[in-house]
Design a protein around this motif. Sequence first.
Motif, mmCIF file in Angstrom:
data_model
loop_
_atom_site.group_PDB
_atom_site.id
_atom_site.type_symbol
_atom_site.label_atom_id
_atom_site.label_comp_id
_atom_site.label_asym_id
_atom_site.label_seq_id
_atom_site.Cartn_x
_atom_site.Cartn_y
_atom_site.Cartn_z
ATOM 1 N N VAL A 185 -17.304 8.881 5.331
ATOM 2 C CA VAL A 185 -16.225 9.588 6.021
ATOM 3 C C VAL A 185 -15.832 10.760 5.145
ATOM 4 C CG1 VAL A 185 -13.961 9.420 7.107
ATOM 5 C CG2 VAL A 185 -15.401 7.379 6.920
ATOM 6 N N ASN A 186 -15.955 11.958 5.688
ATOM 7 C CA ASN A 186 -15.576 13.175 4.978
ATOM 8 C C ASN A 186 -14.503 13.879 5.806
ATOM 9 O OD1 ASN A 186 -15.342 15.509 3.514
ATOM 10 N ND2 ASN A 186 -17.498 16.092 3.629
ATOM 11 N N LYS A 187 -13.287 13.383 5.698
ATOM 12 C CA LYS A 187 -12.169 13.893 6.483
ATOM 13 C C LYS A 187 -10.961 14.103 5.573
ATOM 14 C CE LYS A 187 -13.925 13.697 10.725
ATOM 15 N NZ LYS A 187 -14.025 14.882 11.616
ATOM 16 N N ALA A 188 -10.398 15.289 5.611
ATOM 17 C CA ALA A 188 -9.229 15.594 4.789
ATOM 18 C C ALA A 188 -8.049 14.713 5.181
ATOM 19 C CB ALA A 188 -8.856 17.071 4.932
ATOM 20 N N ILE A 189 -7.226 14.391 4.198
ATOM 21 C CA ILE A 189 -6.068 13.526 4.423
ATOM 22 C C ILE A 189 -4.805 14.238 3.969
ATOM 23 C CG2 ILE A 189 -4.900 11.408 3.648
ATOM 24 C CD1 ILE A 189 -7.618 10.049 3.571
ATOM 25 N N GLY A 190 -3.767 14.181 4.811
ATOM 26 C CA GLY A 190 -2.476 14.768 4.474
ATOM 27 C C GLY A 190 -1.352 13.877 4.974
ATOM 28 N N ARG A 191 -0.133 14.306 4.747
ATOM 29 C CA ARG A 191 1.032 13.549 5.196
ATOM 30 C C ARG A 191 1.065 13.501 6.720
ATOM 31 N NH1 ARG A 191 3.548 10.132 2.193
ATOM 32 N NH2 ARG A 191 3.391 11.629 0.471
ATOM 33 N N HIS A 192 1.401 12.333 7.282
ATOM 34 C CA HIS A 192 1.498 12.201 8.735
ATOM 35 C C HIS A 192 2.576 13.155 9.255
ATOM 36 C CE1 HIS A 192 2.163 10.415 12.691
ATOM 37 N NE2 HIS A 192 1.048 9.729 12.535
ATOM 38 N N PRO A 193 2.316 13.853 10.365
ATOM 39 C CA PRO A 193 3.258 14.883 10.832
ATOM 40 C C PRO A 193 4.631 14.352 11.226
ATOM 41 C CG PRO A 193 1.528 14.476 12.462
ATOM 42 C CD PRO A 193 1.113 13.773 11.215
ATOM 43 N N VAL A 209 -13.307 11.891 0.607
ATOM 44 C CA VAL A 209 -14.638 11.382 0.936
ATOM 45 C C VAL A 209 -14.719 9.902 0.567
ATOM 46 C CG1 VAL A 209 -17.123 11.602 0.539
ATOM 47 C CG2 VAL A 209 -15.672 13.646 0.529
ATOM 48 N N THR A 210 -15.097 9.076 1.542
ATOM 49 C CA THR A 210 -15.259 7.636 1.341
ATOM 50 C C THR A 210 -16.655 7.223 1.806
ATOM 51 O OG1 THR A 210 -12.898 7.272 1.788
ATOM 52 C CG2 THR A 210 -14.338 5.345 1.870
ATOM 53 N N GLN A 235 -6.311 6.296 1.056
ATOM 54 C CA GLN A 235 -7.542 6.904 1.564
ATOM 55 C C GLN A 235 -8.424 5.953 2.364
ATOM 56 O OE1 GLN A 235 -9.765 9.598 -0.992
ATOM 57 N NE2 GLN A 235 -11.706 8.723 -0.303
ATOM 58 N N ILE A 236 -8.771 4.811 1.791
ATOM 59 C CA ILE A 236 -9.664 3.881 2.498
ATOM 60 C C ILE A 236 -9.006 3.390 3.778
ATOM 61 C CG2 ILE A 236 -10.700 1.571 2.393
ATOM 62 C CD1 ILE A 236 -11.331 2.105 -0.545
ATOM 63 N N ARG A 237 -7.728 3.066 3.707
ATOM 64 C CA ARG A 237 -7.013 2.552 4.875
ATOM 65 C C ARG A 237 -6.996 3.581 6.000
ATOM 66 N NH1 ARG A 237 -1.455 0.977 2.191
ATOM 67 N NH2 ARG A 237 -0.998 0.192 4.297
ATOM 68 N N VAL A 238 -6.734 4.838 5.652
ATOM 69 C CA VAL A 238 -6.680 5.900 6.655
ATOM 70 C C VAL A 238 -8.070 6.181 7.231
ATOM 71 C CG1 VAL A 238 -6.236 8.368 6.994
ATOM 72 C CG2 VAL A 238 -4.606 6.970 5.717
ATOM 73 N N HIS A 239 -9.072 6.257 6.388
ATOM 74 C CA HIS A 239 -10.423 6.558 6.866
ATOM 75 C C HIS A 239 -10.975 5.448 7.757
ATOM 76 C CE1 HIS A 239 -11.793 9.925 3.866
ATOM 77 N NE2 HIS A 239 -11.080 10.377 4.874
ATOM 78 N N MET A 240 -10.745 4.201 7.383
ATOM 79 C CA MET A 240 -11.247 3.110 8.215
ATOM 80 C C MET A 240 -10.515 3.066 9.559
ATOM 81 S SD MET A 240 -13.814 1.694 6.792
ATOM 82 C CE MET A 240 -14.217 3.365 6.246
ATOM 83 N N SER A 241 -9.215 3.327 9.536
ATOM 84 C CA SER A 241 -8.460 3.381 10.788
ATOM 85 C C SER A 241 -8.964 4.530 11.661
ATOM 86 C CB SER A 241 -6.970 3.555 10.484
ATOM 87 O OG SER A 241 -6.211 3.621 11.673
ATOM 88 N N HIS A 242 -9.292 5.647 11.023
ATOM 89 C CA HIS A 242 -9.818 6.797 11.758
ATOM 90 C C HIS A 242 -11.132 6.454 12.462
ATOM 91 C CE1 HIS A 242 -10.660 10.999 12.695
ATOM 92 N NE2 HIS A 242 -11.862 10.843 12.166
ATOM 93 N N LEU A 243 -11.936 5.598 11.839
ATOM 94 C CA LEU A 243 -13.197 5.179 12.444
ATOM 95 C C LEU A 243 -13.000 4.152 13.562
ATOM 96 C CD1 LEU A 243 -15.597 4.710 9.363
ATOM 97 C CD2 LEU A 243 -15.479 6.650 10.960
ATOM 98 N N GLY A 244 -11.767 3.667 13.716
ATOM 99 C CA GLY A 244 -11.498 2.622 14.697
ATOM 100 C C GLY A 244 -11.702 1.232 14.146
ATOM 101 N N HIS A 245 -11.765 1.128 12.819
ATOM 102 C CA HIS A 245 -11.959 -0.166 12.163
ATOM 103 C C HIS A 245 -10.928 -0.347 11.041
ATOM 104 C CE1 HIS A 245 -15.734 -1.046 14.244
ATOM 105 N NE2 HIS A 245 -16.074 0.224 14.057
ATOM 106 N N PRO A 246 -9.648 -0.462 11.404
ATOM 107 C CA PRO A 246 -8.627 -0.649 10.368
ATOM 108 C C PRO A 246 -8.855 -1.947 9.603
ATOM 109 C CG PRO A 246 -7.731 -1.101 12.550
ATOM 110 C CD PRO A 246 -9.083 -0.502 12.760
ATOM 111 N N LEU A 247 -8.283 -2.017 8.417
ATOM 112 C CA LEU A 247 -8.454 -3.210 7.601
ATOM 113 C C LEU A 247 -7.589 -4.355 8.126
ATOM 114 C CD1 LEU A 247 -8.482 -1.719 3.985
ATOM 115 C CD2 LEU A 247 -10.357 -1.921 5.644
ATOM 116 N N VAL A 248 -8.123 -5.557 8.016
ATOM 117 C CA VAL A 248 -7.365 -6.749 8.388
ATOM 118 C C VAL A 248 -6.046 -6.766 7.611
ATOM 119 C CG1 VAL A 248 -7.298 -9.270 8.209
ATOM 120 C CG2 VAL A 248 -9.395 -8.129 8.979
ATOM 121 N N GLY A 249 -4.962 -7.051 8.293
ATOM 122 C CA GLY A 249 -3.653 -7.170 7.655
ATOM 123 C C GLY A 249 -2.909 -5.879 7.441
#
Length: 325
Positions: A185-193, A209-210, A235-249
């Motif tokens: 995952v190569n997606k920039a991350i910033g503060r939620h609007p 990058v993850t 980073q990992i939490r946001v990127h996985m959620s972006h892929l549609g696969h958020p982390l358990v819990g």
Amino acid sequence: MAQQIQLTETIKPSQLGQRTDQAIAELFPDFSRSRIKEWILAGQITIDGQPIVRPRDKVMGGEVVAIDAELEDEVRFIPQDIPLDVVYEDEHLLVINKPRDLVVHPGAGTPDGTVLNALLYRYPEIAEVPRAGIVHRLDKDTTGLMVVAKTVQSQTRLVRALQKRKITREYEAIAIGRMTAGGMVNKAIGRHPTKRTQMAVSEFGKPAVTHYRVAEHFRAHTRLRLRLETGRTHQIRVHMSHLGHPLVGDQTYGGRPKPPKNCEQLVIDALRAFDRQALHAAMLRLEHPITGEMMQWRAPVPDDMVGLAAILRQDAQDHAEEIDD
């Protein structure tokens, strides 16, 4: 007590072409850049008698800079006798295995009881190192390995190595959904609007990058191994959620329980009871900041993640024919 500060300096000819905020920070090295920025935004620093409108504007040299501000007492963090699981230690650095429910650095809502407070208690001399030697952070409920510098020299070199992506950090996670393959995952991350305590994929964010690969498939979940190139907040939490696969819990980023079809009550209960993001910093590899030796450490996956994986594994075995179909 707040102290009134009134200072005047002149921009040096050698500073020609520098950004205004950078030039001022050089003129007043006793104050941090963040404090200088706060004073500029508050209109408490002027140039030639005028407030600074655009800190990025270039200086010419010869301008008169005046500070008229209040200097609040610096926050002094208190040492606290909090246990630390030290995996490795020498005179220059230490590596700890952080448990869940432990915040790394004091902040809003958590004034103490953190890794930093524990470090100050165990190593009083580390108070001389910025941020008590903390080089990078883990979220409160993320477990695993962190490196801490014990000297200013070590911290400077470790921060530089981190910025140059020369420190390898690998994680273990359990994500919701059955992922078919690994990837990047190569997606920039910033503060939620709108949700200011959260982060989000954003074109205006910082590069992130993850890398991830599938370690094990379950029926409706996937055990992953991930490697960070960058270290953005969540980073990992946001990127996985972006892929549609958020982390358990991870209820912050959509990781609510999603049991497999027709599963045993044991599986449902285990997923509902897992009350933190299923994320563990399992491996840390770096070049020693002083000796240059390449070093690597591993921290075993904690019992709660091991137990959840075992239950999901048994569920997958019990419904093997359904998966094959």
